[in-house]
Write a protein that holds these residues in place. Structure first.
Motif, PDB file in Angstrom:
ATOM      1  N   LYS A  43       0.829  -1.201   0.000  1.00  0.00           N
ATOM      2  CA  LYS A  43       0.000   0.000   0.000  1.00  0.00           C
ATOM      3  C   LYS A  43       0.868   1.257   0.000  1.00  0.00           C
ATOM      4  CE  LYS A  43      -4.016  -2.031   2.309  1.00  0.00           C
ATOM      5  NZ  LYS A  43      -5.002  -1.866   3.415  1.00  0.00           N
ATOM      6  N   GLU A  44       0.250   2.376  -0.342  1.00  0.00           N
ATOM      7  CA  GLU A  44       0.964   3.639  -0.315  1.00  0.00           C
ATOM      8  C   GLU A  44       1.094   4.147   1.121  1.00  0.00           C
ATOM      9  OE1 GLU A  44      -0.340   5.396  -4.707  1.00  0.00           O
ATOM     10  OE2 GLU A  44      -0.896   6.455  -2.864  1.00  0.00           O
ATOM     11  N   ARG A  45       2.088   4.976   1.315  1.00  0.00           N
ATOM     12  CA  ARG A  45       2.261   5.607   2.618  1.00  0.00           C
ATOM     13  C   ARG A  45       1.077   6.537   2.866  1.00  0.00           C
ATOM     14  NH1 ARG A  45       8.119   7.978   4.105  1.00  0.00           N
ATOM     15  NH2 ARG A  45       8.555   5.913   3.218  1.00  0.00           N
ATOM     16  N   GLU A  46       0.544   6.514   4.101  1.00  0.00           N
ATOM     17  CA  GLU A  46      -0.606   7.341   4.413  1.00  0.00           C
ATOM     18  C   GLU A  46      -0.381   8.154   5.682  1.00  0.00           C
ATOM     19  OE1 GLU A  46      -4.075   4.923   5.046  1.00  0.00           O
ATOM     20  OE2 GLU A  46      -3.162   3.758   6.665  1.00  0.00           O
ATOM     21  N   PHE A  47      -1.020   9.306   5.719  1.00  0.00           N
ATOM     22  CA  PHE A  47      -0.936  10.205   6.864  1.00  0.00           C
ATOM     23  C   PHE A  47      -1.686   9.600   8.051  1.00  0.00           C
ATOM     24  CE2 PHE A  47      -0.812  14.056   9.216  1.00  0.00           C
ATOM     25  CZ  PHE A  47      -2.074  14.230   9.774  1.00  0.00           C
ATOM     26  N   VAL A  48      -1.099   9.742   9.234  1.00  0.00           N
ATOM     27  CA  VAL A  48      -1.727   9.262  10.458  1.00  0.00           C
ATOM     28  C   VAL A  48      -2.100  10.444  11.363  1.00  0.00           C
ATOM     29  CG1 VAL A  48      -1.392   7.923  12.569  1.00  0.00           C
ATOM     30  CG2 VAL A  48      -0.531   7.047  10.383  1.00  0.00           C
ATOM     31  N   THR A  99       7.864  22.548   8.607  1.00  0.00           N
ATOM     32  CA  THR A  99       7.737  23.882   9.207  1.00  0.00           C
ATOM     33  C   THR A  99       6.363  24.110   9.826  1.00  0.00           C
ATOM     34  OG1 THR A  99       7.148  24.707   7.028  1.00  0.00           O
ATOM     35  CG2 THR A  99       9.462  24.911   7.689  1.00  0.00           C
ATOM     36  N   THR A 100       5.325  23.519   9.230  1.00  0.00           N
ATOM     37  CA  THR A 100       3.967  23.651   9.755  1.00  0.00           C
ATOM     38  C   THR A 100       3.285  22.293   9.704  1.00  0.00           C
ATOM     39  OG1 THR A 100       2.951  24.100   7.609  1.00  0.00           O
ATOM     40  CG2 THR A 100       3.813  26.002   8.830  1.00  0.00           C
ATOM     41  N   ALA A 101       2.178  22.152  10.423  1.00  0.00           N
ATOM     42  CA  ALA A 101       1.433  20.895  10.387  1.00  0.00           C
ATOM     43  C   ALA A 101       0.907  20.626   8.977  1.00  0.00           C
ATOM     44  CB  ALA A 101       0.294  20.940  11.387  1.00  0.00           C
ATOM     45  N   ALA A 102       0.477  21.669   8.285  1.00  0.00           N
ATOM     46  CA  ALA A 102       0.007  21.495   6.909  1.00  0.00           C
ATOM     47  C   ALA A 102       1.137  20.999   6.014  1.00  0.00           C
ATOM     48  CB  ALA A 102      -0.547  22.810   6.376  1.00  0.00           C
ATOM     49  N   ALA A 103       2.328  21.538   6.222  1.00  0.00           N
ATOM     50  CA  ALA A 103       3.473  21.087   5.433  1.00  0.00           C
ATOM     51  C   ALA A 103       3.809  19.638   5.745  1.00  0.00           C
ATOM     52  CB  ALA A 103       4.678  21.982   5.706  1.00  0.00           C
ATOM     53  N   VAL A 104       3.718  19.261   7.025  1.00  0.00           N
ATOM     54  CA  VAL A 104       3.983  17.873   7.396  1.00  0.00           C
ATOM     55  C   VAL A 104       2.975  16.953   6.719  1.00  0.00           C
ATOM     56  CG1 VAL A 104       3.929  16.238   9.313  1.00  0.00           C
ATOM     57  CG2 VAL A 104       5.127  18.409   9.564  1.00  0.00           C
ATOM     58  N   HIS A 105       1.741  17.376   6.671  1.00  0.00           N
ATOM     59  CA  HIS A 105       0.682  16.549   6.098  1.00  0.00           C
ATOM     60  C   HIS A 105       0.889  16.329   4.605  1.00  0.00           C
ATOM     61  CE1 HIS A 105      -3.967  15.772   5.915  1.00  0.00           C
ATOM     62  NE2 HIS A 105      -3.264  14.810   5.384  1.00  0.00           N
TER      63      HIS A 105
END
Length: 121
Positions: A43-48, A99-105
């Motif tokens: 499977k592809e890597r997915e955000f947790v 740098t930001t949570a959005a960037a991490v996501h």
């Protein structure tokens, strides 16, 4: 540069809990947003989950409250507390920073090497 090292993975039974740790070095830890991703076989890597520099948390909807992300700036460490584990949670779990949570996501700047979590039924 940020270096990330995960630990805490292992083999557990369904219903058990596990806490993953991500030790960070390099850039000042408090200036990083942190996150966790996972990749199951085939499977592809997915955000947790992700946590901002100020401590605001974000989660993938499929978790339904079973996981909790946190950070300890004094220890330069982020955590992922995983409860009520299921066999479908089996995956390599990766720590990420940005740098930001959005960037991490969407596009983390840094990745750890991953730690295996296996949940048996």
């Amino acid at each position: 540069q940020v270096q990330l090292v995960e630990s805490g993975g292992g083999l557990v039974q369904a219903g058990d809990s596990l806490r993953l740790s991500c030790a960070a070095s390099g850039r000042t830890f408090s200036s990083n947003a942190m996150g966790w991703f996972r990749q199951a076989p085939g499977k592809e890597r997915e955000f947790v989950a992700a946590i901002s520099r100020s401590g605001t948390t974000y989660y993938a909807e499929f978790l339904k409250g079973r996981f909790t992300i946190s950070r300890d700036n004094a220890k330069n460490t982020a955590y992922l507390q995983m409860n009520s584990l299921k066999p479908e949670d089996t995956a390599v779990y990766y720590c990420a920073a940005g740098t930001t949570a959005a960037a991490v996501h969407t596009r983390p700047g840094y990745w750890g090497q991953g730690t295996q979590v296996t949940v048996s039924s």
